[in-house]
Write a protein that holds these residues in place. Structure first.
Motif, short mmCIF file in Angstrom:
data_model
loop_
_atom_site.label_atom_id
_atom_site.label_comp_id
_atom_site.label_asym_id
_atom_site.label_seq_id
_atom_site.Cartn_x
_atom_site.Cartn_y
_atom_site.Cartn_z
N ILE A 60 0.86 -1.19 0.00
CA ILE A 60 0.00 0.00 0.00
C ILE A 60 0.90 1.24 0.00
N VAL A 61 0.45 2.30 -0.70
CA VAL A 61 1.16 3.58 -0.69
C VAL A 61 0.32 4.60 0.08
N ILE A 62 0.97 5.32 1.00
CA ILE A 62 0.36 6.46 1.68
C ILE A 62 1.01 7.70 1.08
N LEU A 63 0.23 8.50 0.38
CA LEU A 63 0.77 9.55 -0.48
C LEU A 63 0.32 10.94 -0.05
N ASP A 64 1.30 11.80 0.27
CA ASP A 64 1.00 13.21 0.51
C ASP A 64 0.92 13.92 -0.85
N LEU A 65 0.08 14.94 -0.94
CA LEU A 65 -0.07 15.65 -2.22
C LEU A 65 0.92 16.80 -2.36
N GLY A 66 1.32 17.41 -1.24
CA GLY A 66 2.21 18.56 -1.30
C GLY A 66 3.66 18.18 -1.27
N LEU A 67 4.18 17.64 -2.37
CA LEU A 67 5.57 17.18 -2.43
C LEU A 67 6.45 18.26 -3.07
N PRO A 68 7.75 18.26 -2.75
CA PRO A 68 8.62 19.34 -3.22
C PRO A 68 8.94 19.31 -4.71
N ASP A 69 8.90 18.13 -5.33
CA ASP A 69 9.33 18.04 -6.73
C ASP A 69 8.18 17.96 -7.74
N MET A 70 7.02 17.46 -7.31
CA MET A 70 5.87 17.37 -8.20
C MET A 70 4.61 17.22 -7.38
N ASP A 71 3.49 17.55 -7.98
CA ASP A 71 2.23 17.43 -7.27
C ASP A 71 1.89 15.96 -7.05
N GLY A 72 1.32 15.66 -5.89
CA GLY A 72 0.98 14.27 -5.58
C GLY A 72 0.01 13.65 -6.55
N ILE A 73 -0.87 14.44 -7.13
CA ILE A 73 -1.82 13.90 -8.11
C ILE A 73 -1.07 13.40 -9.34
N SER A 74 -0.02 14.10 -9.74
CA SER A 74 0.80 13.65 -10.87
C SER A 74 1.49 12.33 -10.53
N VAL A 75 1.97 12.23 -9.29
CA VAL A 75 2.58 10.97 -8.84
C VAL A 75 1.55 9.85 -8.90
N LEU A 76 0.35 10.13 -8.41
CA LEU A 76 -0.71 9.13 -8.40
C LEU A 76 -1.02 8.63 -9.81
N LYS A 77 -1.14 9.54 -10.75
CA LYS A 77 -1.46 9.15 -12.12
C LYS A 77 -0.36 8.29 -12.73
N ARG A 78 0.90 8.62 -12.43
CA ARG A 78 2.01 7.81 -12.95
C ARG A 78 2.09 6.47 -12.24
N LEU A 79 1.76 6.45 -10.95
CA LEU A 79 1.70 5.16 -10.23
C LEU A 79 0.67 4.24 -10.85
N ARG A 80 -0.46 4.80 -11.22
CA ARG A 80 -1.55 4.00 -11.80
C ARG A 80 -1.13 3.37 -13.12
N LYS A 81 -0.24 4.03 -13.87
CA LYS A 81 0.24 3.46 -15.12
C LYS A 81 1.21 2.31 -14.88
N LYS A 82 1.93 2.37 -13.75
CA LYS A 82 2.88 1.33 -13.41
C LYS A 82 2.22 0.15 -12.71
N GLN A 83 1.35 0.46 -11.74
CA GLN A 83 0.71 -0.57 -10.90
C GLN A 83 -0.77 -0.21 -10.76
N ALA A 84 -1.57 -0.68 -11.67
CA ALA A 84 -2.99 -0.28 -11.71
C ALA A 84 -3.74 -0.70 -10.45
N ASP A 85 -3.34 -1.80 -9.83
CA ASP A 85 -4.07 -2.32 -8.68
C ASP A 85 -3.44 -1.96 -7.33
N LEU A 86 -2.38 -1.18 -7.33
CA LEU A 86 -1.70 -0.84 -6.08
C LEU A 86 -2.56 0.12 -5.25
N PRO A 87 -2.97 -0.27 -4.04
CA PRO A 87 -3.81 0.61 -3.22
C PRO A 87 -3.05 1.88 -2.81
N VAL A 88 -3.70 3.02 -2.97
CA VAL A 88 -3.10 4.31 -2.63
C VAL A 88 -4.05 5.08 -1.72
#
Length: 219
Positions: free
Chosen positions: A47-75
């Protein structure tokens, strides 16, 4: 479970790691989106616990890229953005749950339990290899129909081996499932856990693949 915490607030991340470890989880923490994406590509957590306010990129962008790598990974999104529009945007972007800061730790634990139960619905709840049966949902282990008491790390090690029955698990892979990054690990810790499991389930249940790792054979 192995959790990946993506949080740039060092003090909060440290506190969460300690609290979640007391709940029986292995918790690795990173402070940037790029680091999170790298970890998911190389050593996917449960499971990933994801903050949205990250220093290098927005957490939503991270989430979308995670979904492309691991579609079923709980976030689970954990963020100070608590407006309804933010929550809807996060869920629509692929998050499984959303918890606004400040939050009660017991609520975080409860939400993680829900995600863990959801994980077991995608897997066989009971794994059986020979005379050993492991119930992922109940977190119980039976040998010759009798329930066997295991420590947290013994259970996690046995679970990893049985989920990959027939395949060799390297020492590094197994240690990553048992210990958080930076946690002091004795050089023979893995061997000690293997020894304890062999005493409980028989010397031949876990095979040593010299120079490679360990495995249990499908029966």
């Amino acid at each position: 479970m192995q959790l990946l915490l993506v949080e740039d607030d060092h003090l909060l991340a440290k506190g969460l790691q300690q609290a979640l470890a007391k709940q029986g989880h292995t918790v690795n923490a990173v402070a940037t989106g790029e680091a999170a994406l790298h970890v998911v590509s190389t050593e996917p957590p449960d499971i990933v616990i994801l903050d949205l306010g990250l220093p290098d990129m927005d957490g939503i962008s991270v989430l979308k890229r995670l979904r492309k790598k691991q579609a079923d990974l709980p976030v689970l999104i954990l963020t100070a953005r608590n407006e309804m529009d933010d929550k809807i945007h996060g869920l629509d972007s692929g998050a499984d749950d959303y918890l606004a800061k400040p939050f009660d730790m017991s609520e975080l634990f409860a939400r993680l339990r829900v995600l863990e139960r959801r994980l077991t619905t995608h897997k066989t709840s009971v794994i059986t290899v020979g005379d050993v049966s492991l119930d992922i949902q109940k977190k119980t282990v039976n040998f010759h129909a009798a329930e066997i008491e295991l420590s947290r790390r013994e259970y996690m090690l046995l679970k990893s081996l049985m989920e990959n029955a027939g395949r060799v698990q390297t020492r590094d892979t197994l240690e990553a499932r048992l210990y958080s990054w930076g946690e002091e690990v004795a050089s023979n810790a893995l061997e000690v856990h293997i020894h304890h499991l062999r005493k409980k389930f028989g010397a031949d249940f876990i095979k040593t693949m010299r120079g490679v790792g360990y495995k249990v054979n499908l029966s």
